[in-house]
Scaffold this motif. Structure first.
Motif, PDB file in Angstrom:
ATOM      1  N   PRO A 178      26.603  35.169  -1.106  1.00 47.58           N
ATOM      2  CA  PRO A 178      27.649  34.233  -0.687  1.00 47.58           C
ATOM      3  C   PRO A 178      27.122  32.987   0.024  1.00 47.58           C
ATOM      4  O   PRO A 178      27.689  31.899  -0.112  1.00 47.58           O
ATOM      5  N   ASP A 179      26.010  33.130   0.788  1.00 48.70           N
ATOM      6  CA  ASP A 179      25.468  31.983   1.516  1.00 48.70           C
ATOM      7  C   ASP A 179      24.310  31.307   0.772  1.00 48.70           C
ATOM      8  O   ASP A 179      23.691  30.387   1.293  1.00 48.70           O
ATOM      9  N   PHE A 180      24.021  31.775  -0.443  1.00 48.96           N
ATOM     10  CA  PHE A 180      22.947  31.178  -1.235  1.00 48.96           C
ATOM     11  C   PHE A 180      23.298  31.393  -2.713  1.00 48.96           C
ATOM     12  O   PHE A 180      22.977  32.409  -3.309  1.00 48.96           O
ATOM     13  N   GLY A 181      23.974  30.414  -3.254  1.00 50.97           N
ATOM     14  CA  GLY A 181      24.418  30.518  -4.637  1.00 50.97           C
ATOM     15  C   GLY A 181      25.377  29.401  -4.980  1.00 50.97           C
ATOM     16  O   GLY A 181      25.458  28.383  -4.279  1.00 50.97           O
ATOM     17  N   VAL A 182      26.134  29.588  -6.046  1.00 50.20           N
ATOM     18  CA  VAL A 182      27.012  28.547  -6.569  1.00 50.20           C
ATOM     19  C   VAL A 182      28.395  29.128  -6.846  1.00 50.20           C
ATOM     20  O   VAL A 182      28.520  30.253  -7.340  1.00 50.20           O
ATOM     21  N   THR A 183      29.423  28.379  -6.521  1.00 47.46           N
ATOM     22  CA  THR A 183      30.800  28.753  -6.830  1.00 47.46           C
ATOM     23  C   THR A 183      31.495  27.585  -7.524  1.00 47.46           C
ATOM     24  O   THR A 183      31.095  26.428  -7.368  1.00 47.46           O
ATOM     25  N   ILE A 184      32.550  27.896  -8.283  1.00 46.99           N
ATOM     26  CA  ILE A 184      33.320  26.869  -8.975  1.00 46.99           C
ATOM     27  C   ILE A 184      34.383  26.306  -8.032  1.00 46.99           C
ATOM     28  O   ILE A 184      35.157  27.045  -7.442  1.00 46.99           O
ATOM     29  N   VAL A 185      34.400  24.971  -7.902  1.00 52.11           N
ATOM     30  CA  VAL A 185      35.382  24.292  -7.056  1.00 52.11           C
ATOM     31  C   VAL A 185      36.612  23.899  -7.876  1.00 52.11           C
ATOM     32  O   VAL A 185      37.745  24.126  -7.474  1.00 52.11           O
ATOM     33  N   LYS A 197      25.454  26.463  -2.156  1.00 48.50           N
ATOM     34  CA  LYS A 197      25.168  26.793  -0.766  1.00 48.50           C
ATOM     35  C   LYS A 197      23.760  27.374  -0.669  1.00 48.50           C
ATOM     36  O   LYS A 197      23.323  28.128  -1.543  1.00 48.50           O
ATOM     37  N   SER A 198      23.076  27.003   0.410  1.00 47.87           N
ATOM     38  CA  SER A 198      21.719  27.493   0.638  1.00 47.87           C
ATOM     39  C   SER A 198      21.423  27.438   2.125  1.00 47.87           C
ATOM     40  O   SER A 198      21.925  26.561   2.832  1.00 47.87           O
ATOM     41  N   PRO A 199      20.610  28.379   2.640  1.00 50.83           N
ATOM     42  CA  PRO A 199      20.218  28.321   4.047  1.00 50.83           C
ATOM     43  C   PRO A 199      19.285  27.156   4.353  1.00 50.83           C
ATOM     44  O   PRO A 199      19.017  26.860   5.508  1.00 50.83           O
ATOM     45  N   SER A 203      19.651  18.815  -0.349  1.00 52.04           N
ATOM     46  CA  SER A 203      19.728  17.420  -0.796  1.00 52.04           C
ATOM     47  C   SER A 203      18.927  17.168  -2.069  1.00 52.04           C
ATOM     48  O   SER A 203      19.209  16.223  -2.802  1.00 52.04           O
ATOM     49  N   LYS A 204      17.939  18.033  -2.338  1.00 49.80           N
ATOM     50  CA  LYS A 204      17.140  17.890  -3.549  1.00 49.80           C
ATOM     51  C   LYS A 204      17.210  19.157  -4.404  1.00 49.80           C
ATOM     52  O   LYS A 204      16.307  19.458  -5.166  1.00 49.80           O
ATOM     53  N   ALA A 205      18.306  19.876  -4.269  1.00 52.37           N
ATOM     54  CA  ALA A 205      18.475  21.114  -5.027  1.00 52.37           C
ATOM     55  C   ALA A 205      18.577  20.828  -6.522  1.00 52.37           C
ATOM     56  O   ALA A 205      19.003  19.751  -6.944  1.00 52.37           O
ATOM     57  N   GLU A 206      18.185  21.801  -7.323  1.00 46.14           N
ATOM     58  CA  GLU A 206      18.339  21.728  -8.776  1.00 46.14           C
ATOM     59  C   GLU A 206      19.221  22.887  -9.222  1.00 46.14           C
ATOM     60  O   GLU A 206      19.038  24.032  -8.786  1.00 46.14           O
ATOM     61  N   THR A 251      20.815  29.290 -12.404  1.00 41.93           N
ATOM     62  CA  THR A 251      19.753  29.366 -11.404  1.00 41.93           C
ATOM     63  C   THR A 251      19.872  28.171 -10.478  1.00 41.93           C
ATOM     64  O   THR A 251      20.048  27.037 -10.931  1.00 41.93           O
ATOM     65  N   LEU A 252      19.800  28.418  -9.186  1.00 42.66           N
ATOM     66  CA  LEU A 252      19.813  27.382  -8.164  1.00 42.66           C
ATOM     67  C   LEU A 252      18.463  27.374  -7.468  1.00 42.66           C
ATOM     68  O   LEU A 252      17.996  28.418  -6.990  1.00 42.66           O
ATOM     69  N   VAL A 253      17.831  26.202  -7.410  1.00 41.24           N
ATOM     70  CA  VAL A 253      16.499  26.074  -6.809  1.00 41.24           C
ATOM     71  C   VAL A 253      16.587  25.142  -5.603  1.00 41.24           C
ATOM     72  O   VAL A 253      17.085  24.010  -5.719  1.00 41.24           O
ATOM     73  N   THR A 254      16.122  25.604  -4.437  1.00 42.66           N
ATOM     74  CA  THR A 254      16.102  24.788  -3.224  1.00 42.66           C
ATOM     75  C   THR A 254      14.760  24.969  -2.532  1.00 42.66           C
ATOM     76  O   THR A 254      13.879  25.686  -3.017  1.00 42.66           O
ATOM     77  N   ASP A 255      14.620  24.333  -1.366  1.00 45.28           N
ATOM     78  CA  ASP A 255      13.374  24.468  -0.614  1.00 45.28           C
ATOM     79  C   ASP A 255      13.205  25.857  -0.018  1.00 45.28           C
ATOM     80  O   ASP A 255      12.134  26.194   0.492  1.00 45.28           O
ATOM     81  N   LYS A 256      14.233  26.690  -0.081  1.00 44.19           N
ATOM     82  CA  LYS A 256      14.165  28.063   0.408  1.00 44.19           C
ATOM     83  C   LYS A 256      13.972  29.065  -0.733  1.00 44.19           C
ATOM     84  O   LYS A 256      14.129  30.277  -0.542  1.00 44.19           O
ATOM     85  N   GLY A 257      13.640  28.568  -1.899  1.00 43.48           N
ATOM     86  CA  GLY A 257      13.434  29.446  -3.032  1.00 43.48           C
ATOM     87  C   GLY A 257      14.521  29.291  -4.076  1.00 43.48           C
ATOM     88  O   GLY A 257      15.277  28.299  -4.077  1.00 43.48           O
ATOM     89  N   ALA A 258      14.624  30.271  -4.943  1.00 42.21           N
ATOM     90  CA  ALA A 258      15.571  30.196  -6.050  1.00 42.21           C
ATOM     91  C   ALA A 258      16.395  31.478  -6.129  1.00 42.21           C
ATOM     92  O   ALA A 258      15.910  32.567  -5.805  1.00 42.21           O
ATOM     93  N   VAL A 259      17.643  31.327  -6.565  1.00 43.15           N
ATOM     94  CA  VAL A 259      18.505  32.481  -6.828  1.00 43.15           C
ATOM     95  C   VAL A 259      19.141  32.304  -8.196  1.00 43.15           C
ATOM     96  O   VAL A 259      19.297  31.185  -8.689  1.00 43.15           O
ATOM     97  N   SER A 260      19.503  33.423  -8.801  1.00 47.95           N
ATOM     98  CA  SER A 260      20.198  33.387 -10.083  1.00 47.95           C
ATOM     99  C   SER A 260      21.432  34.265 -10.007  1.00 47.95           C
ATOM    100  O   SER A 260      21.503  35.203  -9.205  1.00 47.95           O
ATOM    101  N   GLY A 261      22.403  33.966 -10.852  1.00 49.42           N
ATOM    102  CA  GLY A 261      23.630  34.742 -10.876  1.00 49.42           C
ATOM    103  C   GLY A 261      24.412  34.491 -12.140  1.00 49.42           C
ATOM    104  O   GLY A 261      23.965  33.819 -13.059  1.00 49.42           O
ATOM    105  N   LEU A 262      25.607  35.059 -12.180  1.00 44.75           N
ATOM    106  CA  LEU A 262      26.513  34.920 -13.300  1.00 44.75           C
ATOM    107  C   LEU A 262      27.808  34.285 -12.829  1.00 44.75           C
ATOM    108  O   LEU A 262      28.327  34.618 -11.760  1.00 44.75           O
TER     109      LEU A 262
END
Length: 266
Positions: A178-185, A197-199, A203-206, A251-262
């Motif tokens: 919930p605190d590191f991932g992507v949701t539909i707005v 969202k990421s801890p 600003s340079k997330a992919e 997949t969301l990539v930030t300076d704190k690493g990467a997470v993947s989801g569905l």
């Protein structure tokens, strides 16, 4: 890579096997080579871990599960295997590439794609026949097609292969939270707006969103608004009805690493 990367220099097909090892021999292609590696034995749930090991020569590249504007995503078909009901191909976090002609997602150095083979009857013999198709590219793209076969149990105690597979799985993005991932707005027929969202610093997330099953998306566009990190994605195509399977991989990539989801089908 130029737009001509989709041109075919050659279509390379071969069968490579090693019936008495937990890995196959390398299949050599222009710009790189590929092999299949396993851990040797399935676990109690019938899951046998492996990896598609892709070695790239300097200056060559390959693609993520959805390259974007151009490219050939890696594919693996295990349907002719013995006692294997399915194979799941996984992907480490890709990089975004803009060559001036197209924008695509992939890898500019050697990469291992983890695989989970599902064994139908644990304890009975397994023979893996993997029909592999991928693109490796420099200034042009070469489709590489090979059939890799092995009996994983014939070298089940191969510590080096097991360590390589474990390292490939360890390199995968973590599961989204919930605190590191992507949701539909919001969404409509033409575009989708996502919040990331990421801890860490976003600003340079992919953000990489995979299509498939009739879906096709443009490259996500990053914007910061009201303290939120948003990605707008143009919908290029969608099926007439929602597919029945799991959802859209991201997949969301930030300076704190990467997470993947569905994400649910839209």
């Amino acid at each position: 890579m130029k737009k001509t990367t989709v041109a075919v220099l050659g279509f390379l097909v071969a069968t490579t096997g090693n019936a008495f090892a937990s890995s196959t021999q390398w299949f050599e292609a222009q710009g790189g080579r590929v092999r299949l590696v396993t851990t040797g034995e399935p676990d109690a749930q019938g899951r046998l871990k492996g990896m598609l090991d892709i070695h790239l020569d300097k200056g060559w590249k390959t693609y993520w599960r959805d390259p974007g504007e151009a490219g050939v995503p890696p594919q693996l078909d295990s349907s002719t295997s013995t006692n294997v009901t399915a194979a799941e191909l996984n992907f480490p976090a890709p990089q975004r590439h803009d060559d001036g002609y197209s924008v695509w997602a992939g890898y500019n150095s050697s990469v291992a794609l983890p695989i989970v083979f599902h064994v139908g009857a644990p304890g009975k013999p397994v023979l893996i026949n993997a029909d592999v198709f991928l693109g490796i590219c420099e200034t042009i793209c070469i489709p590489v097609h090979t059939k890799l076969s092995l009996d994983p149990a014939s070298a089940a105690d191969n510590a080096a292969d097991a360590a390589s597979v474990a390292a490939a799985f360890d390199a995968l993005p973590k599961a989204a939270q919930p605190d590191f991932g992507v949701t539909i707005v919001s969404q409509d027929d033409k575009a989708i707006l996502f919040e990331a969202k990421s801890p860490g610093d976003t600003s340079k997330a992919e953000f990489f969103l995979a299509g498939g099953e009739g879906y096709s998306f443009a490259t996500p566009k990053l914007e910061q608004k009201d303290g939120k990190t948003l990605f707008s994605v143009e919908v290029l195509d969608r099926p007439a009805a929602k597919p029945a399977d799991a959802g859209l991989h991201y997949t969301l990539v930030t300076d704190k690493g990467a997470v993947s989801g569905l994400l649910p089908y839209l």
